[in-house]
Design a protein around this motif. Structure first.
Motif, PDB file in Angstrom:
ATOM      1  N   ASN A 177       0.243  -1.072   0.113  1.00 19.41           N
ATOM      2  CA  ASN A 177       0.310  -0.246  -0.194  1.00 19.41           C
ATOM      3  C   ASN A 177       0.399   1.322  -0.035  1.00 19.41           C
ATOM      4  O   ASN A 177       0.814   2.222  -0.858  1.00 19.41           O
ATOM      5  N   ASN A 226       1.655   3.495  -3.289  1.00 16.29           N
ATOM      6  CA  ASN A 226       1.088   5.345  -2.641  1.00 16.29           C
ATOM      7  C   ASN A 226       2.129   6.354  -3.771  1.00 16.29           C
ATOM      8  O   ASN A 226       1.984   7.136  -4.605  1.00 16.29           O
ATOM      9  N   GLU A 260       2.431   6.165  -6.696  1.00 19.66           N
ATOM     10  CA  GLU A 260       1.404   6.615  -7.713  1.00 19.66           C
ATOM     11  C   GLU A 260       1.910   8.353  -7.763  1.00 19.66           C
ATOM     12  O   GLU A 260       1.413   9.273  -8.263  1.00 19.66           O
ATOM     13  N   LYS A 281      -7.761  10.630  -5.603  1.00 18.24           N
ATOM     14  CA  LYS A 281      -7.683  10.348  -6.770  1.00 18.24           C
ATOM     15  C   LYS A 281      -8.781   9.848  -7.661  1.00 18.24           C
ATOM     16  O   LYS A 281      -9.920   9.513  -6.579  1.00 18.24           O
ATOM     17  N   GLY A 333      -6.895   1.609   1.113  1.00 19.94           N
ATOM     18  CA  GLY A 333      -5.161   1.949   1.406  1.00 19.94           C
ATOM     19  C   GLY A 333      -4.647   2.347   2.135  1.00 19.94           C
ATOM     20  O   GLY A 333      -4.527   1.470   3.634  1.00 19.94           O
TER      21      GLY A 333
HETATM   22 MG   LIG Z   1      -3.228   3.333  -1.981  1.00 18.88          MG
END
Ligand SMILES: [Mg+2]
Ligand SMILES: Nc1ncnc2c1ncn2[C@@H]1O[C@H](COP(=O)(O)OP(=O)(O)OP(=O)(O)O)[C@@H](O)[C@H]1O
Length: 646
Positions: free
Chosen positions: A535, A539, A542, A588, A597
């Protein structure tokens, strides 16, 4: 015991001790200076008395010298007519006032005496006459006159000279009880004819025994009218040997204290050794500051003593007044310094009292309490420091309260969302499994055109996505079974990163491992912890769509294992920092993230007795910090403790 009491006691003790020591030394010093001063004065008085005594002798000599120059006397002597000499001597005797006058021939034999028939005796043995014969000029001095000699000079003189001894304990022991000799000051003057030849000697003098005129005159000369409580301060005494023969020291009945004798100590110093003696002494009936000096005869023998004494009482009184004044000053100073001390104590300790009051308030829970005052000096610094400390403690407590509130809120939120999610997930999971199974079966059908197949693929993909979400929800609600085993966190990190490295999304990201050595083991559910790491790393990935560095590090701190996941991505906005751990919070786009998450990860770590914290700066990057309790006494490779199932 309070500081105040201690400080006061010590300071009072120091002040009292110092002052009493000072007083003691000063009083002793004053006493000795005073005694020295008075003693010097008595010594001066003794010198004056000596001079007055000498003057008296000189007067006799001067008078006799005057008489010796009388032509009639010389004529009468040359004619050697005793009937004429007698009246002449009587004349001299009368006009001079001396006690005895005698005319001697040049061999020292008595030619004639005033008021006495005795003549012809040889006086050349008399030390004064002896010197007058050897050295024909005016000779003066003090001589002892024997009982016979006194009788020759006249009955009255012999009576005056006679003393019955008064016994005193300090006097030198003696067998005799009566003394008959006398002591006289006298002069021998040559009588010369016109050619300067010595025709005769004129011998005259005063018997000192009971001749009070002389001592009183000396006293008047030396101590002019000094009285203390009706008594003379100064006293003068003449001793013949050790016998007081003339004095103005009086006894209690007012009579002159003659007939008593000198103390043995003084006898030894003055009579035996011919020295002077000066000290306070008890004379007759009172304390005197005394000085004694010997009286010599012309042959240089000590034959008597001249004494002066000052009554000690008036000087003692003076000394006592000085002492009293001094003590009063010291007492005043002591009281003043004690008052000052108390005031200073008050001044110094007032801030301490403020501090104590403030501390008690803080202990009672009043975090807003402050000392407030700023006295000058170190106390001010101390008060300021204590206030700053209280301020810092208050601030920290506020922060702690806030964090606890957040934590509690978050846990409650997680719990309620978890319950909801679990219910929904259960309901959805079963039909979803059915949908997937049938969709899979349909895909295997032979006679299916391409369009249908593609639609079916879409159904299967989207259904899988829903299933993943439901699984996530179930994870979140911790419905999945959970097995804890001790393991090496570094191993787990390496495995996770290897897994990620293969992914397309991570190709433009630079990955750094900074794993500590000899970390203790952590007791965790492998899958769940891997999910947490995934997770966090996902993250991070991302957040770094344009590339960047992902660093995963591990260390140990205070018995806990710490894992940091740091990225150089977009960072988290300040207003979002409080929300990111909330379930379903995501920034997001729809379909991209569920916002589960971090909340799932938070829940997992909490269940492991661990924590998850975040630090972030927009545009610079974010760091997530995991801490987990270490398995006690166990590093990598150690004996693993028994597994536990939750
Ligand atoms: Mg996440
Ligand atoms: N490393 C990071 N850098 C920047 N923002 C982050 C980072 N990690 C989390 N966030 C922010 O926190 C939000 C919540 O993250 P979380 O992982 O809970 O949900 P998500 O990533 O949006 O969805 P998913 O459930 O798919 O993980 C994210 O949408 C993102 O805005």
């Amino acid at each position: 015991m309070s500081i105040r009491f201690k400080m006061t006691t010590i300071a009072v003790a120091v002040i009292l001790l110092a002052n009493s020591l000072l007083s003691f030394l000063a009083l002793r010093y004053l006493g000795s200076v005073w005694l020295g001063e008075v003693q010097t004065r008595v010594q001066r008085n003794l010198n004056s008395a000596h001079a007055a005594y000498q003057k008296h002798v000189e007067l006799i000599a001067a008078f006799l010298a005057g008489a010796a120059r009388d032509r009639t006397l010389i004529d009468v002597i040359q004619r050697s007519d005793p009937t004429e000499v007698g009246p002449l001597l009587d004349d001299i005797h009368r006009s001079s006032g001396v006690d005895f006058v005698a005319l001697l021939d040049p061999a020292g034999r008595v030619i004639c005496r005033a008021h006495s028939e005795q003549r012809g005796d040889d006086l050349s043995g008399d030390p004064l006459v002896g010197r007058g014969l050897r050295d024909p000029q005016v000779v003066t001095g003090t001589v002892i006159l024997s009982r016979d000699r006194l009788a020759a000079e006249g009955r009255e003189l012999a009576d005056r000279a006679r003393f019955e001894l008064v016994l005193t304990p300090a006097a030198r022991p003696t067998k005799d009880t009566v003394r008959f000799e006398g002591m006289a000051v006298a002069a021998v003057v040559p009588v010369r004819d016109a050619q300067g030849r010595i025709q005769a000697l004129l011998y005259g003098g005063n018997l000192l025994n009971r001749r009070y005129g002389l001592v009183d005159a000396i006293k008047r000369d030396v101590f002019p009218r000094e009285m203390y409580r009706g008594r003379d301060i100064g006293t003068v005494t003449i001793f013949q040997g050790d016998l007081r023969i003339s004095t103005n020291v009086t006894m209690d009945d007012g009579a002159r204290a003659v007939g008593t004798r000198l103390s043995d100590t003084v006898c030894e110093a003055v009579l035996d050794r011919g020295g002077t003696w000066a000290a306070p002494a008890f004379v007759v009936n009172d304390w005197y500051i005394t000085a004694y000096e010997p009286i010599f005869d012309p042959a240089g023998r000590v034959i008597g003593v001249l004494y002066v004494g000052l009554l000690q009482a008036p000087f003692l009184h003076q000394l006592n007044v000085i002492n009293a004044v001094f003590l009063a000053i010291v007492l005043g100073a002591t009281v003043a310094s004690l008052i000052l001390l108390f005031m200073a104590n008050e001044l110094v300790l007032a801030p301490v009292r403020h501090v104590v009051v403030m501390a008690q308030k803080v202990i009672g829970g009043d975090m807003s309490a402050r000392v407030g005052i700023r006295p000058p000096g170190e106390m001010g610094v101390l008060c300021r420091a204590i206030d700053s400390m209280a301020h810092a403690v208050a601030e920290r407590e506020e922060l702690l309260k806030y964090a606890t509130r957040q934590q509690i809120g978050r846990s409650e939120q997680l719990a309620s969302v978890g319950r909801l999610a679990a219910g929904v997930a259960h309901e959805i999971n079963n039909p979803l499994t059915g949908v997937l199974a049938f969709a899979d079966m349909m895909r295997d059908k032979e006679n299916m055109d391409e369009q249908d197949r593609q639609d079916l693929e879409l159904i299967i993909r989207e259904t899988k996505r829903v299933r993943d979400i439901v699984r996530g929800l179930l994870d979140f609600a911790r419905e999945t079974p959970f097995v804890q085993k001790p393991m090496d966190i570094n191993e787990l990190i390496r495995q996770t990163l290897r897994l990620l490295g293969k992914r397309e999304a991570f190709q433009h990201i630079y990955m750094v491992e900074d794993l500590g050595d000899n970390l203790p083991l952590v007791s965790v559910d492998r899958n769940q912890l891997q999910q947490v790491l995934l997770n966090l790393t996902l993250n991070a990935c991302e957040a770094m769509l344009d590339g960047g560095t992902l660093m995963v590090g591990s260390t140990t701190e205070n018995g806990r294992v710490v894992v940091k996941v740091t990225d150089t991505g977009c960072g988290i906005k300040r207003e979002h920092l409080d929300q990111i751990f909330e379930p379903f919070f995501t920034t997001k786009p729809v379909g991209k993230g569920t916002g589960l998450g971090l909340s799932v990860s938070y829940g997992i770590l909490q269940q492991h007795g661990g924590t998850l914290e975040v630090e972030s700066e927009v545009g610079k990057g974010t760091t997530f910090t995991i801490t987990l309790p270490a398995v006690p006494n166990n590093v990598v490779g150690g004996e693993p403790p028994a597994a536990r199932t939750a």
